[in-house]
Scaffold this motif. Structure first.
Motif, PDB file in Angstrom:
ATOM      1  N   GLU A  87       0.861  -1.185   0.000  1.00 51.58           N
ATOM      2  CA  GLU A  87       0.000   0.000   0.000  1.00 51.58           C
ATOM      3  C   GLU A  87       0.890   1.225   0.000  1.00 51.58           C
ATOM      4  OE1 GLU A  87      -3.784   0.396   2.465  1.00 51.58           O
ATOM      5  OE2 GLU A  87      -2.418   1.742   3.530  1.00 51.58           O
ATOM      6  N   LEU A  88       0.565   2.191  -0.847  1.00 43.29           N
ATOM      7  CA  LEU A  88       1.323   3.437  -0.938  1.00 43.29           C
ATOM      8  C   LEU A  88       0.366   4.618  -0.809  1.00 43.29           C
ATOM      9  CD1 LEU A  88       2.391   1.394  -3.533  1.00 43.29           C
ATOM     10  CD2 LEU A  88       4.331   2.953  -3.253  1.00 43.29           C
ATOM     11  N   LYS A  89       0.886   5.712  -0.279  1.00 47.06           N
ATOM     12  CA  LYS A  89       0.041   6.884  -0.067  1.00 47.06           C
ATOM     13  C   LYS A  89       0.842   8.143  -0.351  1.00 47.06           C
ATOM     14  CE  LYS A  89      -2.838   9.113   3.470  1.00 47.06           C
ATOM     15  NZ  LYS A  89      -3.297   9.062   4.887  1.00 47.06           N
ATOM     16  N   HIS A 143       4.845   4.165  -8.753  1.00 43.75           N
ATOM     17  CA  HIS A 143       4.182   4.929  -7.688  1.00 43.75           C
ATOM     18  C   HIS A 143       5.169   5.441  -6.651  1.00 43.75           C
ATOM     19  CE1 HIS A 143      -0.058   4.453  -8.746  1.00 43.75           C
ATOM     20  NE2 HIS A 143       0.236   3.229  -9.149  1.00 43.75           N
ATOM     21  N   LEU A 144       6.386   4.896  -6.627  1.00 44.44           N
ATOM     22  CA  LEU A 144       7.397   5.380  -5.687  1.00 44.44           C
ATOM     23  C   LEU A 144       7.842   6.802  -6.011  1.00 44.44           C
ATOM     24  CD1 LEU A 144       9.568   2.148  -5.299  1.00 44.44           C
ATOM     25  CD2 LEU A 144       8.310   3.313  -3.474  1.00 44.44           C
ATOM     26  N   GLN A 145       7.531   7.270  -7.212  1.00 44.08           N
ATOM     27  CA  GLN A 145       7.930   8.619  -7.608  1.00 44.08           C
ATOM     28  C   GLN A 145       7.191   9.696  -6.824  1.00 44.08           C
ATOM     29  OE1 GLN A 145       7.437   8.928 -11.863  1.00 44.08           O
ATOM     30  NE2 GLN A 145       8.633   7.074 -12.273  1.00 44.08           N
ATOM     31  N   VAL A 166      -2.979   4.000  -3.079  1.00 43.51           N
ATOM     32  CA  VAL A 166      -3.117   2.890  -4.020  1.00 43.51           C
ATOM     33  C   VAL A 166      -2.682   1.626  -3.302  1.00 43.51           C
ATOM     34  CG1 VAL A 166      -0.804   3.260  -4.974  1.00 43.51           C
ATOM     35  CG2 VAL A 166      -2.488   1.995  -6.300  1.00 43.51           C
ATOM     36  N   ARG A 167      -3.401   0.551  -3.580  1.00 46.85           N
ATOM     37  CA  ARG A 167      -3.075  -0.727  -2.939  1.00 46.85           C
ATOM     38  C   ARG A 167      -3.058  -1.833  -3.990  1.00 46.85           C
ATOM     39  NH1 ARG A 167      -5.960  -3.453   2.413  1.00 46.85           N
ATOM     40  NH2 ARG A 167      -4.518  -5.228   2.578  1.00 46.85           N
ATOM     41  N   PHE A 168      -2.014  -2.648  -3.928  1.00 47.48           N
ATOM     42  CA  PHE A 168      -1.898  -3.798  -4.812  1.00 47.48           C
ATOM     43  C   PHE A 168      -1.996  -5.066  -3.965  1.00 47.48           C
ATOM     44  CE2 PHE A 168       0.262  -0.385  -7.025  1.00 47.48           C
ATOM     45  CZ  PHE A 168      -0.179  -0.528  -8.333  1.00 47.48           C
ATOM     46  N   SER A 169      -2.801  -6.012  -4.417  1.00 47.35           N
ATOM     47  CA  SER A 169      -2.976  -7.277  -3.713  1.00 47.35           C
ATOM     48  C   SER A 169      -2.844  -8.419  -4.709  1.00 47.35           C
ATOM     49  CB  SER A 169      -4.354  -7.309  -3.038  1.00 47.35           C
ATOM     50  OG  SER A 169      -4.543  -8.502  -2.326  1.00 47.35           O
ATOM     51  N   ASN A 170      -2.182  -9.488  -4.303  1.00 50.11           N
ATOM     52  CA  ASN A 170      -1.924 -10.624  -5.198  1.00 50.11           C
ATOM     53  C   ASN A 170      -1.298 -10.137  -6.506  1.00 50.11           C
ATOM     54  OD1 ASN A 170      -3.085 -12.515  -3.384  1.00 50.11           O
ATOM     55  ND2 ASN A 170      -5.126 -11.918  -4.098  1.00 50.11           N
ATOM     56  N   LEU A 207       4.563   7.283  -0.726  1.00 47.15           N
ATOM     57  CA  LEU A 207       5.337   6.581   0.287  1.00 47.15           C
ATOM     58  C   LEU A 207       4.686   5.238   0.588  1.00 47.15           C
ATOM     59  CD1 LEU A 207       5.936   9.534   2.789  1.00 47.15           C
ATOM     60  CD2 LEU A 207       7.500   8.688   1.018  1.00 47.15           C
ATOM     61  N   VAL A 208       5.500   4.260   0.870  1.00 46.93           N
ATOM     62  CA  VAL A 208       4.986   2.941   1.233  1.00 46.93           C
ATOM     63  C   VAL A 208       4.467   3.005   2.669  1.00 46.93           C
ATOM     64  CG1 VAL A 208       5.531   0.500   1.539  1.00 46.93           C
ATOM     65  CG2 VAL A 208       6.594   1.794  -0.323  1.00 46.93           C
ATOM     66  N   THR A 209       3.225   2.632   2.876  1.00 51.85           N
ATOM     67  CA  THR A 209       2.648   2.626   4.218  1.00 51.85           C
ATOM     68  C   THR A 209       2.547   1.225   4.804  1.00 51.85           C
ATOM     69  OG1 THR A 209       0.423   2.578   3.253  1.00 51.85           O
ATOM     70  CG2 THR A 209       1.326   4.726   3.848  1.00 51.85           C
TER      71      THR A 209
END
Length: 301
Positions: free
Chosen positions: A195-197, A221-223, A206-210, A226-228
């Motif tokens: 999950e990133l915010k 998205h790292l640009q 945004v959240r990615f699963s599987n 931040l990773v939460t």
């Protein structure tokens, strides 16, 4: 007793490891059920099993404890259904609308009258003190619940110099690196969830699963985010999710670990529980140690 989520604290001074002293201290604040007019009660209970009357259980260099919380359950719909006629009757008697303060007073009186008839809901939260690393590990995902347990421990022990086990600033940096498959702790690899915010006011999330976390659609998205939270996984081993406030969630253990002691059976309850605790705490402590050592190291690009 396979912990599912943990909050970890580092002590700046060691606790006593005298089992009799700890047993006496916890027993003084033992759990007793709510009385008729009480809405909530907490106290120490038996960490291993209800039939094993120990408030503190030692296993090697770890001391286990449990806190039981009981609260009365009063559904809001029930309270509101009985409150409305009382408000209407009071307004009719006084010939005016009641103020918010007066309505709240009526509600509080009603709740007190309903408490003796309310259902009770209890929850047991276990934890342990690791003397080797001076950690307190509490089996909960809730920071507020963990703080309540720390407060009860302080009452029982007199003092408890506990702080979060990780430096959040360094952790935030490492979460970014882990998603990039850099500076990973121990033998962990990124799993399939992250999950990133965005750090701005809107806080786009945004959240990615599987999902394959090395994919470009994730990494881009790292640009601006931040990773939460990120899932980490050992090959055929422990899985867990690290959050940006230092919480460890979604602990999963391989079947080879959870079924390892099945041949022991349950005839000797204490022996079986101790054997399972040894496997669980060793596996968990190795993971916690790998994470804490990696985060405490100087960050390198």
């Amino acid at each position: 007793m396979w912990f599912k989520n943990v909050r970890v604290y580092k002590l700046s001074a060691p606790l006593t490891t005298d089992l009799s002293v700890l047993e006496t201290a916890l027993a003084e604040f033992k759990f007793t059920p709510c009385t008729g007019q009480e809405a909530l009660r907490t106290g120490f209970s038996f960490p291993l099993h209800p039939s094993i009357k120990q408030y503190c259980h030692q296993q090697q260099q770890k001391w286990f404890f449990a806190v039981k919380r009981q609260e009365k359950v009063l559904p809001a719909a029930v309270v509101n259904e009985e409150l409305q006629p009382k408000i209407e009757a009071a307004e009719q008697e006084q010939g005016r609308s009641l103020s918010r303060k007066e309505k709240q007073a009526l509600k509080e009186d009603l709740i007190q009258s309903l408490l003796p008839r309310a259902f009770s809901r209890s929850q047991l939260t276990q934890g342990y003190y690791d003397a080797e690393h001076q950690w307190l590990v509490i089996n909960t995902s809730s920071a507020s619940k963990a703080e309540d347990i720390l407060a009860l421990l302080r009452k029982a022990l007199g003092s408890l110099p506990a702080l979060p086990w990780l430096d959040n600033h360094k952790l935030n940096t490492h979460l970014q690196l882990w998603l990039q498959h850099k500076a990973l702790p121990g033998n962990f690899q990124p799993g399939s969830e992250v999950e990133l915010k965005a750090p701005d006011e809107e806080g786009a999330k945004v959240r990615f699963s599987n999902h394959l976390l090395s994919a470009d659609e994730v990494q881009t998205h790292l640009q601006d985010k931040l990773v939460t939270r990120i899932n980490l996984q050992q090959a055929e081993g422990l899985g867990l999710t690290v959050t940006d406030d230092g919480g460890i969630k979604q602990l999963s253990y391989p079947d080879s670990l959870t079924e390892h002691n099945d041949e022991l059976g349950w005839d000797d309850l204490i022996a079986r529980l101790d054997a399972d605790l040894l496997l669980m705490t060793d596996s968990l402590n190795q993971a916690l140690l790998a994470i804490s050592q990696q985060v405490s190291q100087a960050t390198q690009d």
